[in-house]
Design an enzyme around this catalytic site. Sequence first.
Site, short mmCIF file in Angstrom:
data_model
loop_
_atom_site.label_atom_id
_atom_site.label_comp_id
_atom_site.label_asym_id
_atom_site.label_seq_id
_atom_site.Cartn_x
_atom_site.Cartn_y
_atom_site.Cartn_z
N MET A 278 39.48 58.18 6.19
CA MET A 278 39.01 56.81 6.45
C MET A 278 37.63 56.60 5.82
SD MET A 278 40.55 55.66 10.06
CE MET A 278 39.33 56.41 11.12
N GLY A 279 37.24 57.49 4.89
CA GLY A 279 35.97 57.31 4.19
C GLY A 279 34.78 57.75 5.01
N GLU B 152 30.98 66.75 4.85
CA GLU B 152 31.41 68.09 4.41
C GLU B 152 32.77 68.52 4.99
OE1 GLU B 152 30.32 70.25 2.06
OE2 GLU B 152 29.10 68.53 1.50
N GLY B 153 33.16 67.91 6.10
CA GLY B 153 34.50 68.20 6.63
C GLY B 153 35.57 67.70 5.67
N HIS B 154 35.41 66.44 5.24
CA HIS B 154 36.34 65.89 4.25
C HIS B 154 36.26 66.71 2.96
CE1 HIS B 154 35.19 62.13 6.61
NE2 HIS B 154 36.52 62.15 6.76
N GLN C 232 46.65 65.32 15.93
CA GLN C 232 47.15 64.57 14.77
C GLN C 232 47.93 65.50 13.83
OE1 GLN C 232 44.80 61.56 12.40
NE2 GLN C 232 44.35 63.37 11.18
N SER D 203 31.70 64.62 12.00
CA SER D 203 32.55 63.46 12.22
C SER D 203 31.83 62.23 11.68
CB SER D 203 32.79 63.28 13.73
OG SER D 203 33.28 61.98 13.99
N SER D 204 32.59 61.31 11.11
CA SER D 204 31.97 60.06 10.65
C SER D 204 31.29 59.37 11.83
CB SER D 204 33.02 59.14 10.04
OG SER D 204 33.72 59.81 9.01
N ARG D 205 31.85 59.52 13.02
CA ARG D 205 31.31 58.83 14.20
C ARG D 205 29.99 59.45 14.67
NH1 ARG D 205 37.08 58.01 15.43
NH2 ARG D 205 37.44 55.76 15.53
P1 AMP Z 1 38.97 60.77 9.09
O1 AMP Z 1 38.26 60.22 7.89
O2 AMP Z 1 38.11 60.93 10.28
O3 AMP Z 1 40.28 60.07 9.36
O4 AMP Z 1 39.36 62.26 8.67
C1 AMP Z 1 40.13 62.51 7.55
C2 AMP Z 1 40.55 63.95 7.55
O5 AMP Z 1 39.39 64.79 7.56
C3 AMP Z 1 41.37 64.33 8.80
O6 AMP Z 1 42.41 65.22 8.44
C4 AMP Z 1 40.34 65.02 9.67
O7 AMP Z 1 40.91 65.95 10.56
C5 AMP Z 1 39.49 65.71 8.62
N1 AMP Z 1 38.18 66.03 9.18
C6 AMP Z 1 37.32 65.18 9.78
N2 AMP Z 1 36.24 65.86 10.23
C7 AMP Z 1 36.45 67.16 9.95
C8 AMP Z 1 35.71 68.36 10.18
N3 AMP Z 1 34.54 68.37 10.82
N4 AMP Z 1 36.24 69.52 9.73
C9 AMP Z 1 37.44 69.55 9.10
N5 AMP Z 1 38.18 68.46 8.85
C10 AMP Z 1 37.69 67.27 9.26
#
Ligand code: AMP
Length: 284
Positions: free
Chosen positions: A30-31, A35-37, A153, A185-187
Amino acid sequence: MEIHKTINGVRQLVRSWKKANLTVGVVPTMGFLHEGHASLIKRAKAENDRVVATIFVNPTQFGPNEDLATYPRDWDHDVSLCEKLGVDSIFNPEPAEMYPSPFFTEVEVPELSLELCGASRPGHFKGVCLVVTKLFHITEPHKAYFGLKDAQQYFILKRLAADLNLDVTLVPCPIVREPDGLALSSRNSYLNPVERQAATVLNKALTAAKEAIDKGERNVKTLLDMIADIVAGEPLAKLDYVQAVETVGLTPVTRIEGECLVAAAMWMGKTRLIDNFVYLWRKN
Ligand code: AMP
């Protein structure tokens, strides 16, 4: 790097790659990339000839009182990070491209959406299943990358792909954390400095439970009470839920056995944060 806003545009690109016998990985996001993404994108780059990152704040997975309108966005940063990581194409549709009117179809894995975040966020996983099914049909990837930060998810989508015979391999990727343990987290961008500091309690609580399991504790009630007590020790935090489930049907367990997901969500002010660990316990 090609940026596509239309389904047809990205579809033609991916089909040209596949015609040339290139393998394709997709990373749905979701943009507001962090670093997780980036870890998902790097893994996709390592395992595929071409990588598509999708950036789409999917309205159907937000409840009426959730943060769709305020969800953080930073297009320029996302584009430069994708470029830097060697993403071959960004798919960034408008909501009307994904959900033209009329639109009636639903995709759901109801059995796996009853507990955990499914209970707190009615309809959320229905929206996730719908958008990911569409993204799979649009980008026709060989592999798709998902973070275990959103473990429920991942387990739901794995079941969806198996049940519907989708020809895609889902790759689960480990949670990337800040040095103090907070899951990226983006949040997290919603948190003020005091909340940001206090938010570490969630991972501290889960880590304490994990260590207790390592030491032999199998009783789920004891473990969940421990997590709830630690979170309750942080005055700014309010626990939403903490649960332990097995990882096939996502039904609650009373003892840690086989593969279990221990997951929690908490409110930190107006921000809802989630974290979890998956524990694989085998009898010796
Ligand atoms: P989102 O943009 O929040 O929908 O996340 C997109 C993808 O990135 C999803 O598969 C999330 O599980 C993954 N993601 C988000 N945060 C992390 C994180 N801290 N570590 C690993 N993957 C992440």
